[in-house]
Design a protein around this motif. Sequence first.
Motif, PDB file in Angstrom:
ATOM      1  N   ARG A 112       0.843  -1.196   0.000  1.00 34.65           N
ATOM      2  CA  ARG A 112       0.000   0.000   0.000  1.00 34.65           C
ATOM      3  C   ARG A 112       0.875   1.243   0.000  1.00 34.65           C
ATOM      4  NH1 ARG A 112      -5.397  -0.612   0.510  1.00 34.65           N
ATOM      5  NH2 ARG A 112      -6.227  -2.492   1.504  1.00 34.65           N
ATOM      6  N   GLU A 113       0.415   2.281  -0.694  1.00 37.17           N
ATOM      7  CA  GLU A 113       1.182   3.528  -0.756  1.00 37.17           C
ATOM      8  C   GLU A 113       1.304   4.190   0.595  1.00 37.17           C
ATOM      9  OE1 GLU A 113      -0.210   6.297  -3.607  1.00 37.17           O
ATOM     10  OE2 GLU A 113       0.779   5.317  -5.282  1.00 37.17           O
ATOM     11  N   SER A 114       0.272   4.042   1.414  1.00 35.23           N
ATOM     12  CA  SER A 114       0.284   4.654   2.741  1.00 35.23           C
ATOM     13  C   SER A 114      -0.650   3.850   3.639  1.00 35.23           C
ATOM     14  CB  SER A 114      -0.177   6.122   2.662  1.00 35.23           C
ATOM     15  OG  SER A 114      -1.481   6.196   2.097  1.00 35.23           O
ATOM     16  N   PHE A 115      -0.696   4.217   4.892  1.00 34.01           N
ATOM     17  CA  PHE A 115      -1.552   3.501   5.829  1.00 34.01           C
ATOM     18  C   PHE A 115      -3.022   3.820   5.548  1.00 34.01           C
ATOM     19  CE2 PHE A 115       2.484   3.933   8.166  1.00 34.01           C
ATOM     20  CZ  PHE A 115       2.746   2.588   8.374  1.00 34.01           C
ATOM     21  N   GLY A 116      -3.859   2.845   5.828  1.00 39.35           N
ATOM     22  CA  GLY A 116      -5.290   3.064   5.654  1.00 39.35           C
ATOM     23  C   GLY A 116      -5.877   2.092   4.658  1.00 39.35           C
ATOM     24  N   PRO A 117      -7.079   1.609   4.914  1.00 39.72           N
ATOM     25  CA  PRO A 117      -7.693   0.592   4.053  1.00 39.72           C
ATOM     26  C   PRO A 117      -8.015   1.089   2.649  1.00 39.72           C
ATOM     27  CG  PRO A 117      -9.258   1.412   5.678  1.00 39.72           C
ATOM     28  CD  PRO A 117      -7.937   1.975   6.051  1.00 39.72           C
ATOM     29  N   ALA A 119      -6.039   3.198   0.893  1.00 38.57           N
ATOM     30  CA  ALA A 119      -4.820   3.592   0.178  1.00 38.57           C
ATOM     31  C   ALA A 119      -4.571   2.636  -0.984  1.00 38.57           C
ATOM     32  CB  ALA A 119      -3.624   3.582   1.124  1.00 38.57           C
ATOM     33  N   TYR A 121      -2.606   0.345  -3.824  1.00 38.11           N
ATOM     34  CA  TYR A 121      -1.410  -0.483  -3.842  1.00 38.11           C
ATOM     35  C   TYR A 121      -0.468  -0.009  -4.936  1.00 38.11           C
ATOM     36  CZ  TYR A 121      -3.608  -3.986  -0.789  1.00 38.11           C
ATOM     37  OH  TYR A 121      -4.184  -4.634   0.271  1.00 38.11           O
TER      38      TYR A 121
END
Length: 311
Positions: A112-117, A119, A121
């Motif tokens: 994933r690019e950043s945290f969080g559902p 975000a 891939y």
Amino acid sequence: MLVRKVILAPAALAVSALLAAGLATQLGQPPAAPPVWAGDYDVTAGPPEMIAPGTVVEQGPPKGWSHLVIKSLPRVRETETGRVPAVPLIGRNLTVRMAGWMFTAFTADVVRESFGPSAPYRLRAVGLGLGAHGTNGDTVVTTETASQNGVQMDWIKRQVLDTGYKIQGQAVIPARGPAFALLDTPVIVRCANRNRMVRYRYALLANPETGALDVLLWVLGAEGGECGDLTRAVQLEPNCVDKAELIPDPTEFNGPRPSDLSFAVDKLPPHRVEMVLPPELRERAARTRFAPDEARALETDLRKLIAGHRP
């Protein structure tokens, strides 16, 4: 006629004035800004990552990687062992065993690019490595790290491993985007009754929403284009394990050891579907250098091609 000239003259002047005004407007405008996605595509050719020595690679993604693209387990085809010359100091049987002593591994890491559902891939990296069976299973090693991973070495195995890394070191990534990459890697193939060094091109396409990875493969061919095939591509099986059967070329055993071209494959890795590369796609599929818009266009076309072959 005089009247007509008089009437046309002001009209011509008006048109000239309009053209001049338009040109002045264009010259006065700043250049158009590049599209927002242009910086997302890296078209500077570079090498893939090296899978860390000590990494165990079995039937699925190894530690540190989200996907096993291919694990290749080369073996001399049983019907071809009698054609392997008896190399001086080594002999036929040992030559056959050494041809299947090493495995190759090709991995990818989609994150994933950043945290969080929500975000997206992205494709973080592509990795290559070589190894053999060690204390903990099939393990990526170099000649320097083999013994500490339980892989017993001798001068023949060192030669095999060093030669493998020399060939693998020619692999290059000519273009990549946030969820896309091309990998060109050298492979010895059987072509026109000879063993030839050609380039396989892999296209890796990650799904930004799910992290799933599709991998296409086609054959670019040798340096002059021989032995290539731009008419078709195959979509690899997930976690592809390729029991690559090798074909010996007796003419490449002229000396105390086999040459780099002594053994070759004559089949593509296991794949779930074979698809025709449309004629309008082949020119881009064969490029070795890309501009960002060309890389993006190829990615878009390949995603459409895969979508059209989903069950």
